[in-house]
Design an enzyme around this catalytic site. Structure first.
Site, short mmCIF file in Angstrom:
data_model
loop_
_atom_site.label_atom_id
_atom_site.label_comp_id
_atom_site.label_asym_id
_atom_site.label_seq_id
_atom_site.Cartn_x
_atom_site.Cartn_y
_atom_site.Cartn_z
N LYS A 118 -33.78 -26.94 69.74
CA LYS A 118 -32.96 -27.35 68.61
C LYS A 118 -31.48 -27.18 68.98
O LYS A 118 -31.06 -26.11 69.42
CB LYS A 118 -33.27 -26.48 67.38
CG LYS A 118 -32.45 -26.87 66.16
CD LYS A 118 -32.97 -26.19 64.90
CE LYS A 118 -32.34 -24.84 64.64
NZ LYS A 118 -30.90 -24.91 64.28
N ASP B 78 -30.09 -30.80 64.87
CA ASP B 78 -30.03 -30.19 63.53
C ASP B 78 -28.60 -30.27 63.00
O ASP B 78 -27.88 -29.28 62.97
CB ASP B 78 -30.51 -28.73 63.67
CG ASP B 78 -30.51 -27.97 62.35
OD1 ASP B 78 -30.53 -28.61 61.28
OD2 ASP B 78 -30.49 -26.72 62.39
N LYS C 31 -27.96 -31.90 59.97
CA LYS C 31 -28.06 -31.97 58.49
C LYS C 31 -27.08 -32.96 57.89
O LYS C 31 -26.20 -32.60 57.10
CB LYS C 31 -27.83 -30.58 57.88
CG LYS C 31 -28.79 -29.51 58.38
CD LYS C 31 -28.55 -28.18 57.68
CE LYS C 31 -29.51 -27.10 58.11
NZ LYS C 31 -29.29 -26.60 59.49
N ASP D 168 -23.79 -37.58 53.61
CA ASP D 168 -22.58 -38.40 53.41
C ASP D 168 -23.01 -39.66 52.69
O ASP D 168 -24.17 -39.77 52.26
CB ASP D 168 -21.94 -38.69 54.78
CG ASP D 168 -20.41 -38.88 54.68
OD1 ASP D 168 -19.97 -39.58 53.74
OD2 ASP D 168 -19.69 -38.35 55.53
N THR E 154 -31.98 -22.35 52.57
CA THR E 154 -32.65 -21.10 52.19
C THR E 154 -31.65 -20.05 51.68
O THR E 154 -32.05 -19.04 51.11
CB THR E 154 -33.48 -20.53 53.36
OG1 THR E 154 -32.70 -20.64 54.54
CG2 THR E 154 -34.77 -21.27 53.53
N ARG F 295 -33.33 -16.11 67.56
CA ARG F 295 -33.04 -14.78 68.07
C ARG F 295 -34.23 -14.01 68.63
O ARG F 295 -34.07 -13.29 69.62
CB ARG F 295 -32.31 -13.96 67.00
CG ARG F 295 -30.87 -14.40 66.85
CD ARG F 295 -30.26 -13.95 65.57
NE ARG F 295 -30.83 -14.65 64.42
CZ ARG F 295 -30.44 -14.48 63.17
NH1 ARG F 295 -29.49 -13.61 62.90
NH2 ARG F 295 -30.99 -15.17 62.20
O1 C5P Z 1 -32.53 -16.74 65.00
P1 C5P Z 1 -33.40 -17.38 63.98
O2 C5P Z 1 -34.85 -17.48 64.42
O3 C5P Z 1 -33.23 -16.81 62.60
O4 C5P Z 1 -32.86 -18.88 63.96
C1 C5P Z 1 -33.34 -19.82 63.04
C2 C5P Z 1 -32.68 -21.14 63.27
O5 C5P Z 1 -33.11 -22.03 62.23
C3 C5P Z 1 -31.16 -21.11 63.21
O6 C5P Z 1 -30.68 -22.12 64.10
C4 C5P Z 1 -30.84 -21.51 61.80
O7 C5P Z 1 -29.62 -22.19 61.65
C5 C5P Z 1 -31.99 -22.47 61.48
N1 C5P Z 1 -32.29 -22.59 60.07
C6 C5P Z 1 -32.65 -21.51 59.28
N2 C5P Z 1 -32.92 -21.69 57.95
C7 C5P Z 1 -32.87 -22.91 57.42
C8 C5P Z 1 -32.53 -24.01 58.21
C9 C5P Z 1 -32.23 -23.80 59.54
O8 C5P Z 1 -32.73 -20.40 59.75
N3 C5P Z 1 -33.17 -23.08 56.16
#
Ligand code: C5P
Length: 239
Positions: free
Chosen positions: A34, A61, A63, A66, A125, A217
């Site tokens: 991603k 990603d 999003k 517009d 979220t 992460r």
């Molecule tokens: O590090 P982690 O596993 O929390 O990363 C989740 C990824 O998914 C990040 O790139 C974050 O921006 C993305 N994301 C999210 N929640 C969302 C949409 C995207 O955590 N609702």
């Protein structure tokens, strides 16, 4: 679909070098990455090409949100870049989503390109029912809003939505099994939640019907990312 095609690794880093070092380090274990705002704005579209050169797929990603014409044109640019998956905000409305789908279908057919899958963000979220009510003057609870926007995305011809682990079953019930659900907020049983509020394990997300899970992460900061992926794959398989 094999587990390795269902796990998307979020390259949440700010340089092309760091991103490509991670892609090279993870090697054959991961097929899809991603690319989000931070990396795209720092490294430009070339980072997508360089990930593709390594034989990997990209979920762009960005999003999009517009007016319909602008989003449709940006969708054509993503299609020409060859991404596997990209997203728009469902709250951009039916016309915006329909024109995006038409533009992507048309350019793919005309230029012989692979048609990317297009998914919608329903509600971020980070938005709670209190934020909806007190700041956005929307009195429905978040779940109702998510359901409404997922149905709208389906009506527009999108392939699916991004959804939190708590929403997977509701969306699959509402929109059917074929409608894709891509789920971030996943934490294997051994890692901390970080800033994610409502998390699920890979096993729970796959069990509930997620088609793809997005993880950052838990893999990027692991001492041994390859070992982390192995353990995550076992959790996914156990579902
Ligand atoms: O590090 P982690 O596993 O929390 O990363 C989740 C990824 O998914 C990040 O790139 C974050 O921006 C993305 N994301 C999210 N929640 C969302 C949409 C995207 O955590 N609702």
């Amino acid at each position: 679909m094999p587990w390795r095609d269902r796990l998307i690794v979020a390259l949440d880093v700010d340089t092309a070098d760091a991103a490509l070092a991670m892609v090279d380090r993870l090697g054959g274990d991961i097929s899809t990455y991603k690319v989000g705002f931070e990396l795209f704005v720092s490294a430009g579209p070339d980072i997508v090409r360089r990930i593709h050169e390594r034989g990997k797929r990209v979920f762009l990603d960005l999003k999009y949100h517009d007016i319909p014409n602008t989003v449709a044109k940006a969708a054509v640019a993503a299609t020409r870049l060859g991404v596997f998956l990209f997203n728009v905000h469902a709250s951009g409305g039916l016309d915006m989503m329909q024109r995006t789908v038409s533009a992507v279908n048309e350019i793919s057919a005309k230029e012989g390109l692979d048609r990317p899958k297009i998914i919608a963000v329903t509600m971020l979220t980070s938005i709670t029912s209190e934020v909806l009510k007190n700041e956005l003057a929307i009195s429905h609870p978040v779940r109702t809003q998510v359901r409404t926007l997922a149905s709208l995305a389906q009506r527009a011809g999108l392939d699916g939505v991004v959804a939190s682990p708590q929403e997977i079953s509701m969306i699959k019930e509402q929109c059917g099994r074929q409608f894709l659900v891509v789920t971030p907020g996943i934490r294997p049983s051994w890692t901390p939640p970080d800033d994610q509020r409502r998390t699920a394990t890979p096993r729970e997300a796959i069990h509930d019907g997620a088609d793809y899970i997005v993880m950052g992460r838990a893999i990027l900061t692991a001492d041994d990312p390859a070992r982390a992926i192995e353990l995550i794959s076992l959790e996914m398989l156990s579902a």
